[in-house]
Structure formats: C-alpha cells, structure tokens
Design a protein around this motif. Structure first.
Motif, PDB file in Angstrom:
ATOM      1  N   HIS A 152       0.831  -1.198   0.000  1.00 21.74           N
ATOM      2  CA  HIS A 152       0.000   0.000   0.000  1.00 21.74           C
ATOM      3  C   HIS A 152       0.870   1.255   0.000  1.00 21.74           C
ATOM      4  O   HIS A 152       1.756   1.411   0.831  1.00 21.74           O
ATOM      5  CB  HIS A 152      -0.915  -0.003   1.227  1.00 21.74           C
ATOM      6  N   GLU A 153       0.616   2.130  -0.944  1.00 23.84           N
ATOM      7  CA  GLU A 153       1.396   3.358  -1.069  1.00 23.84           C
ATOM      8  C   GLU A 153       1.327   4.159   0.224  1.00 23.84           C
ATOM      9  O   GLU A 153       0.258   4.380   0.774  1.00 23.84           O
ATOM     10  CB  GLU A 153       0.870   4.200  -2.229  1.00 23.84           C
ATOM     11  N   GLY A 154       2.477   4.563   0.704  1.00 24.89           N
ATOM     12  CA  GLY A 154       2.557   5.369   1.915  1.00 24.89           C
ATOM     13  C   GLY A 154       2.687   4.553   3.192  1.00 24.89           C
ATOM     14  O   GLY A 154       2.949   5.113   4.255  1.00 24.89           O
ATOM     15  N   MET A 155       2.508   3.241   3.123  1.00 22.91           N
ATOM     16  CA  MET A 155       2.645   2.390   4.310  1.00 22.91           C
ATOM     17  C   MET A 155       4.117   2.058   4.514  1.00 22.91           C
ATOM     18  O   MET A 155       4.758   1.500   3.632  1.00 22.91           O
ATOM     19  CB  MET A 155       1.857   1.087   4.159  1.00 22.91           C
ATOM     20  N   MET A 156       4.630   2.412   5.664  1.00 27.71           N
ATOM     21  CA  MET A 156       6.003   2.075   6.015  1.00 27.71           C
ATOM     22  C   MET A 156       5.989   0.762   6.793  1.00 27.71           C
ATOM     23  O   MET A 156       4.937   0.351   7.303  1.00 27.71           O
ATOM     24  CB  MET A 156       6.608   3.186   6.859  1.00 27.71           C
ATOM     25  N   PRO A 157       7.116   0.094   6.902  1.00 27.26           N
ATOM     26  CA  PRO A 157       7.159  -1.152   7.669  1.00 27.26           C
ATOM     27  C   PRO A 157       6.595  -1.005   9.088  1.00 27.26           C
ATOM     28  O   PRO A 157       5.892  -1.891   9.567  1.00 27.26           O
ATOM     29  CB  PRO A 157       8.650  -1.503   7.689  1.00 27.26           C
ATOM     30  N   ALA A 158       6.865   0.120   9.744  1.00 29.54           N
ATOM     31  CA  ALA A 158       6.324   0.340  11.089  1.00 29.54           C
ATOM     32  C   ALA A 158       4.796   0.380  11.069  1.00 29.54           C
ATOM     33  O   ALA A 158       4.145  -0.094  12.008  1.00 29.54           O
ATOM     34  CB  ALA A 158       6.877   1.639  11.673  1.00 29.54           C
ATOM     35  N   ASP A 159       4.221   0.934  10.011  1.00 31.13           N
ATOM     36  CA  ASP A 159       2.763   0.978   9.885  1.00 31.13           C
ATOM     37  C   ASP A 159       2.192  -0.429   9.714  1.00 31.13           C
ATOM     38  O   ASP A 159       1.145  -0.756  10.267  1.00 31.13           O
ATOM     39  CB  ASP A 159       2.343   1.839   8.690  1.00 31.13           C
ATOM     40  N   VAL A 160       2.867  -1.249   8.914  1.00 27.97           N
ATOM     41  CA  VAL A 160       2.415  -2.625   8.693  1.00 27.97           C
ATOM     42  C   VAL A 160       2.490  -3.410  10.006  1.00 27.97           C
ATOM     43  O   VAL A 160       1.543  -4.105  10.384  1.00 27.97           O
ATOM     44  CB  VAL A 160       3.247  -3.320   7.587  1.00 27.97           C
ATOM     45  N   THR A 161       3.605  -3.268  10.720  1.00 30.15           N
ATOM     46  CA  THR A 161       3.746  -3.934  12.018  1.00 30.15           C
ATOM     47  C   THR A 161       2.633  -3.494  12.953  1.00 30.15           C
ATOM     48  O   THR A 161       2.013  -4.329  13.622  1.00 30.15           O
ATOM     49  CB  THR A 161       5.127  -3.628  12.639  1.00 30.15           C
TER      50      THR A 161
END
Length: 177
Positions: free
Chosen positions: A149-158
C-alpha cells in the motif's frame, strides 16, 4: 542500514513484546534462537524486523519450532548483511497465494475505477510465506496489500498486524524507548 526488531510472544497470559538485538547474528537460525530465548515456553513467537523505513521481515516460531519467514522485498538481501541472512535463502516468490487472486489494499476496495489497481508494487518482490499470519487474522492477501500500500512504512504494517493481535501498545512502547 538501521533496523528495529520487535519480538512479540504469546504465552498463557497473553501477548508481550521485547526489542531484540540482531547484532552479530550469524544466520537466520541464530536469529530464530534469539527469538526462542525471549520466551522459551511461548506457544507462538513472532519477530518483526523493519529496516530503513523500506523493508519488513516477519519470522514465526510455533512452540519454538518450525521457523517460517516472510520478507516484503527480496531486494533487502542485496541491500544489507542482515537482509541477506534473513531473506537471502528464500525463494523469489511468496507462498500461500492462489496465483489468480488479485491483491488489493483496503483503501482500494471501494470499487472506484482509480482504486481498481493491483496492490503489489511492481518493483517489490515479496518472498517467503505470506500466509504465516493467516490463522491470526491476517491472510496472505491482506499482508501483501499492507506491504504494497502506497505510503505504508514497515512500522505501519507492524502496527496494523499488532492491532489485530492485540499487542500494538506493547510494540509502540518499545519504539519510544
């Protein structure tokens, strides 16, 4: 390359989180051993490794056994020594998906024509077992959509995954230390 590694373990009392150092790890089995050491009696242990706001690797151990790994992009293996030891040996395609399914981020499910695009970043090459969180409420398609997803950083996914698991506050506390 900087990284953040959070171990999330489920024991009889629920989920707990701890930051894990991967400095000096020799191989993925060494990393798995460090994850086991966080809570040797845990029925489930997860390790989220986020690197340079670009790459995410998730490792899973069930009752300390059966290591399963997912990486958001195989390029991580070429970018760093840690990436090479975590995802370097993984096949170049994800497992746990029906090839005919199109992966979409949650934001694209509204049905408008602009949102009707594949979620998978054409530049990214996810590797490993995308279905490693399916039994926890995150099917492979959802994990891939989150990673792409555009704009999702790894921290956001976690954070999204830990929200589903019910341990997001524990992991976010680790970030603040």
């Amino acid at each position: 390359m900087s990284y953040f590694a959070a171990a999330v373990v489920r024991e009889k009392g629920g989920w707990t989180a701890a930051e894990l150092s991967l400095r000096g790890a020799a191989d993925v089995d060494d990393v798995a051993e460090r994850l086991r050491d966080v809570a040797p009696d845990a029925d489930l242990s997860l390790l989220f490794v986020e690197a340079d706001d670009t790459y995410l690797v998730i490792l899973r151990l069930d009752e300390g056994e059966d290591l399963r790994v997912f990486g958001s992009d195989s390029a991580y293996a070429e970018e760093s020594r840690l990436g090479a030891l975590l995802v370097g040996d993984l096949k170049t395609s994800v497992t746990g998906l029906d090839d005919t399914e199109e992966v979409r981020p949650a934001a694209a499910s509204g049905g408008d024509e602009e949102g009707d695009q594949p979620a998978a970043d054409p530049e990214a090459d996810p590797v490993g077992e995308a279905d490693l969180l399916t039994d926890l409420g995150i099917p492979a398609q959802r994990l891939l959509a989150l990673c792409a997803h555009e704009g999702m950083m790894p921290a956001d996914v976690t954070a999204e995954i830990c929200q589903v698991l019910g341990c997001v506050d524990d992991v976010e506390e680790l970030r603040e230390v």
